[in-house]
Motif scaffolding. Sequence first.
Motif, short mmCIF file in Angstrom:
data_model
loop_
_atom_site.label_atom_id
_atom_site.label_comp_id
_atom_site.label_asym_id
_atom_site.label_seq_id
_atom_site.Cartn_x
_atom_site.Cartn_y
_atom_site.Cartn_z
N TYR A 117 -0.98 3.28 13.54
CA TYR A 117 -1.72 2.12 14.04
C TYR A 117 -1.49 0.90 13.16
N LEU A 118 -1.54 1.12 11.84
CA LEU A 118 -1.47 -0.02 10.92
C LEU A 118 -0.07 -0.59 10.79
N TYR A 119 0.94 0.29 10.78
CA TYR A 119 2.26 -0.17 10.34
C TYR A 119 3.39 -0.05 11.37
N ASP B 120 10.35 5.97 -0.30
CA ASP B 120 10.39 6.81 0.90
C ASP B 120 9.37 6.29 1.92
N PRO B 121 9.69 6.38 3.21
CA PRO B 121 8.75 5.87 4.21
C PRO B 121 7.41 6.60 4.25
N VAL B 122 7.33 7.75 3.56
CA VAL B 122 6.06 8.48 3.55
C VAL B 122 4.96 7.64 2.88
N ARG B 123 5.35 6.60 2.14
CA ARG B 123 4.34 5.79 1.46
C ARG B 123 3.40 5.10 2.43
N PHE B 124 3.85 4.90 3.66
CA PHE B 124 2.99 4.23 4.63
C PHE B 124 1.89 5.17 5.14
N THR B 125 2.12 6.47 5.01
CA THR B 125 1.09 7.44 5.37
C THR B 125 0.19 7.77 4.18
N THR B 126 0.79 7.87 2.99
CA THR B 126 -0.02 8.23 1.81
C THR B 126 -0.76 7.02 1.25
N LEU C 185 1.57 -6.21 21.60
CA LEU C 185 0.51 -5.88 22.57
C LEU C 185 0.42 -4.36 22.74
N GLY C 186 -0.79 -3.87 22.92
CA GLY C 186 -0.95 -2.48 23.33
C GLY C 186 -1.33 -1.54 22.23
N LYS C 187 -1.53 -2.05 21.00
CA LYS C 187 -1.98 -1.16 19.93
C LYS C 187 -3.47 -0.92 20.08
N VAL C 188 -3.85 0.33 20.02
CA VAL C 188 -5.26 0.66 20.17
C VAL C 188 -5.76 1.26 18.86
N ARG C 189 -6.82 0.66 18.34
CA ARG C 189 -7.38 1.14 17.08
C ARG C 189 -7.90 2.57 17.26
N PRO C 190 -7.58 3.48 16.30
CA PRO C 190 -8.05 4.85 16.44
C PRO C 190 -9.57 4.91 16.57
N ASN D 44 -6.55 11.21 11.31
CA ASN D 44 -5.68 11.63 10.21
C ASN D 44 -4.82 10.47 9.71
N ALA D 45 -4.25 10.67 8.51
CA ALA D 45 -3.51 9.60 7.84
C ALA D 45 -2.31 9.14 8.68
#
Lengths: 416, 88
Positions: free
Chosen positions: B42-44, A396-402, B23-28, B35-36
């Motif tokens: 940001y990361l993905y 599930d794509p939620v893995r990128f948040t967890t 281009l244009g991603k800003v680190r939190p 929050n997660a």
Amino acid sequence: MTRYSAFTVFREGLRGQKGWDKAWRSPVPKPAYDVVIIGAGGHGLATAYYLAKNHGIKDVAVIEKGWLGGGNTGRNTTVIRSNYFYPESAALYDFSVRLYENLSRELNYNVMFSQRGMVVTAHSEPEMEMAARQVNAMRLNGVDAEFLDRDQVRKLAPLLNYGPDMRYPIHGGVFQPRAGTGRHDAVAWGFARAADAQGVDIIQNCQVLELLTEGGRCVGVRTSQGEIRASAIGATVAGHSSVIADMAQVDLPITSYALQAFVSEPLKPVLDTVVLCPPFGTYISQSDKGGLVIGGGLDRVPSYGQRGNLPMQEAVLAGLVEMMPALASVKLLRHWAGIVDVTPDSSPIIGPSGLEGLYLNCGWGTGGFKAIPAGGYLFAHLLATGHHHDLSRPFDPVRFTTGHLIDEGAASGIAH
Amino acid sequence: MQIFPCPFCGPRNETEFHFAGELGKVRPDTGKEVNARDWATYLYAQRNEKGLVREVWLHLTCSELFVMERDSLTMDVRASKSLRGDAL
């Protein structure tokens, strides 16, 4: 639908081949279905088939902007294997291999799954240690695996370079006997025919232009053949997943790249297994027609251009010549590219999109073909029930948040 | 072989370049609670557009990062410019 058998081949031979039905219909889309699937590649067609077969949901349309099986399903190197590292991946891909083992019989269509095995070579003592770890992990996960020394690799693939001039000498390797190759077009055609026979409408030349939303829920699609509404919409569009997600105003953790493949002129049989040499980034098998089917890593430039280019061609073929110098003078017949959907952990995404009513089956990256039956089976479960099958839940794509990534890119040494 | 333009070195072979990101991603702002979900975005999360894209590339030989505008379908390169100044 005419059932295919030795008897019908014989009968039609006597009757001038006049009794064959079309393998599938070309219906005009209805205004509404229970489920609409976007993308008639292997995963989309398999999803429709398993919706009808496993869940009794037959009011299904599969819509396709081009022709069925014309994307990555028709552009891959046909390798089917489950030599993954993590338990979640092993369970998913081995389920797929097991479905493939019975697929020709189930679909009444010869998908030519040939379990000729696959060797991944190791080229140093540290690589041998990693190979042993891989074999142990696969066995713990219930997947067949054998740890080979140099002589055993030589017996399986005598065409490899064992000479003293080899840049990275072969020390041994990992062998999965149940891996092999299939006929990629036949997988698309077999699922299309079997789904059509159960009442699924396959609508080609029907491009999705827009998602229809009502009250924050996806209720259908506007296509080049008009509006089609559905209770659930599934997207199985591989490299173009971000394009559909953009219509839903969702950003996916996916980057699209071209992945190239090559086929040579037909030769007499020289190789009866699949061979991957990781240091060269090149793998090869020989098709039943005799053509050598050659693949390698991703292109380095993100792209939606479905065509090959020279830098990666040079890298893959240089690797091949180092692996198997005897093939240096073999001529290429064709080369091409498909657009693959690469995730940060090289594992697929199966789950809700973020827009209610729209579900995703994507992110298979460079390895979607081998997963077609499982991807379809599990995605059908999700579309029919609204809940994950146990095998698809980890994806599930939620893995990128967890943070529960399934990093096969690192674990299985997927080079891309 | 495609030629990419480095704003510092001029037109060079594509194999000299490395794709660094959109281009244009800003680190939190880690001075505050992040929050997660925002970290994951940001990361993905990628726009991964089909057509005109603006990306950060690294020219490996001169180690400079720069902005390249190109078409991800036709592979035409429209512009490349330094990340310094007002490129963002």
